[in-house]
Design a protein around this motif. Structure first.
Motif, PDB file in Angstrom:
ATOM      1  N   CYS A  87       0.016   0.012   2.456  1.00  0.00           N
ATOM      2  CA  CYS A  87      -0.943   1.100   2.726  1.00  0.00           C
ATOM      3  C   CYS A  87      -0.875   1.558   4.182  1.00  0.00           C
ATOM      4  N   ALA A  88      -0.730   0.609   5.115  1.00  0.00           N
ATOM      5  CA  ALA A  88      -0.686   0.953   6.539  1.00  0.00           C
ATOM      6  C   ALA A  88       0.565   1.752   6.890  1.00  0.00           C
ATOM      7  N   ALA A  89       1.644   1.527   6.188  1.00  0.00           N
ATOM      8  CA  ALA A  89       2.868   2.280   6.444  1.00  0.00           C
ATOM      9  C   ALA A  89       2.936   3.543   5.592  1.00  0.00           C
ATOM     10  N   GLY A  90       2.342   3.528   4.408  1.00  0.00           N
ATOM     11  CA  GLY A  90       2.453   4.658   3.495  1.00  0.00           C
ATOM     12  C   GLY A  90       1.449   5.763   3.720  1.00  0.00           C
ATOM     13  N   PHE A  91       0.190   5.420   3.974  1.00  0.00           N
ATOM     14  CA  PHE A  91      -0.840   6.445   4.105  1.00  0.00           C
ATOM     15  C   PHE A  91      -0.663   7.348   5.324  1.00  0.00           C
ATOM     16  N   PRO A  92      -0.317   6.830   6.508  1.00  0.00           N
ATOM     17  CA  PRO A  92      -0.092   7.757   7.627  1.00  0.00           C
ATOM     18  C   PRO A  92       1.056   8.732   7.376  1.00  0.00           C
ATOM     19  N   SER A  93       2.121   8.253   6.729  1.00  0.00           N
ATOM     20  CA  SER A  93       3.212   9.174   6.429  1.00  0.00           C
ATOM     21  C   SER A  93       2.787  10.201   5.390  1.00  0.00           C
ATOM     22  N   MET A  94       1.944   9.801   4.452  1.00  0.00           N
ATOM     23  CA  MET A  94       1.431  10.748   3.473  1.00  0.00           C
ATOM     24  C   MET A  94       0.542  11.801   4.140  1.00  0.00           C
ATOM     25  N   VAL A  95      -0.241  11.388   5.119  1.00  0.00           N
ATOM     26  CA  VAL A  95      -1.108  12.323   5.843  1.00  0.00           C
ATOM     27  C   VAL A  95      -0.271  13.302   6.671  1.00  0.00           C
TER      28      VAL A  95
END
Length: 138
Positions: free
Chosen positions: A69-77
């Motif tokens: 989540c920490a690596a995926g959510f910022p890239s999704m944002v």
């Protein structure tokens, strides 16, 4: 003045983005260009790296899910913000230098962040891998 005669008439330093749709006016349709396709390919690589994080990890414990989540959510944002701006505004008719530089800077930040996604075991030992510090700074 003399300094204006040396400037290119087609390239401006900055021009405001144009809204794609206004009431009672023609719509500026989005066009695919290599920059947008290249930008999306970074996210394909990031999704592949995140999938490998889940595949390689020994268990799907809370530490692995937190890292995912920490690596995926910022890239999704980052992807959502770029998509949100491109869907509503265009900078293409003006081709100003500021927005071109901003787009290149955004591509470099996204590429740096997504290329540094490693397995949880590697990311858990920052003393052994100095590039983890680079990832946190980026």
């Amino acid at each position: 003045t003399d300094y204006q005669s040396h400037r290119s008439p087609t390239m401006k330093w900055w021009s405001p983005p144009k809204q794609r749709q206004r009431w009672n006016s023609s719509q500026i349709l989005p066009s695919d260009n290599w920059g947008q396709i290249f930008f999306d390919l970074f996210y394909v690589g990031g999704a592949y790296n995140l999938g490998n994080v889940l595949k390689i990890s020994d268990s799907l414990g809370p530490r692995t899910l937190l890292y995912f989540c920490a690596a995926g959510f910022p890239s999704m944002v980052m992807w959502y913000d770029k998509l949100y701006f491109d869907a509503r505004f265009t900078t293409r008719p003006g081709h100003d230098a500021f927005h071109r530089f901003l787009e290149i800077l955004q591509l470099c930040c996204v590429a740096s962040a997504l290329s540094r996604i490693r397995s949880v075991e590697v990311e858990s030992h920052p003393c052994d891998h100095i590039d983890i510090f680079e990832f946190s700074v980026a």
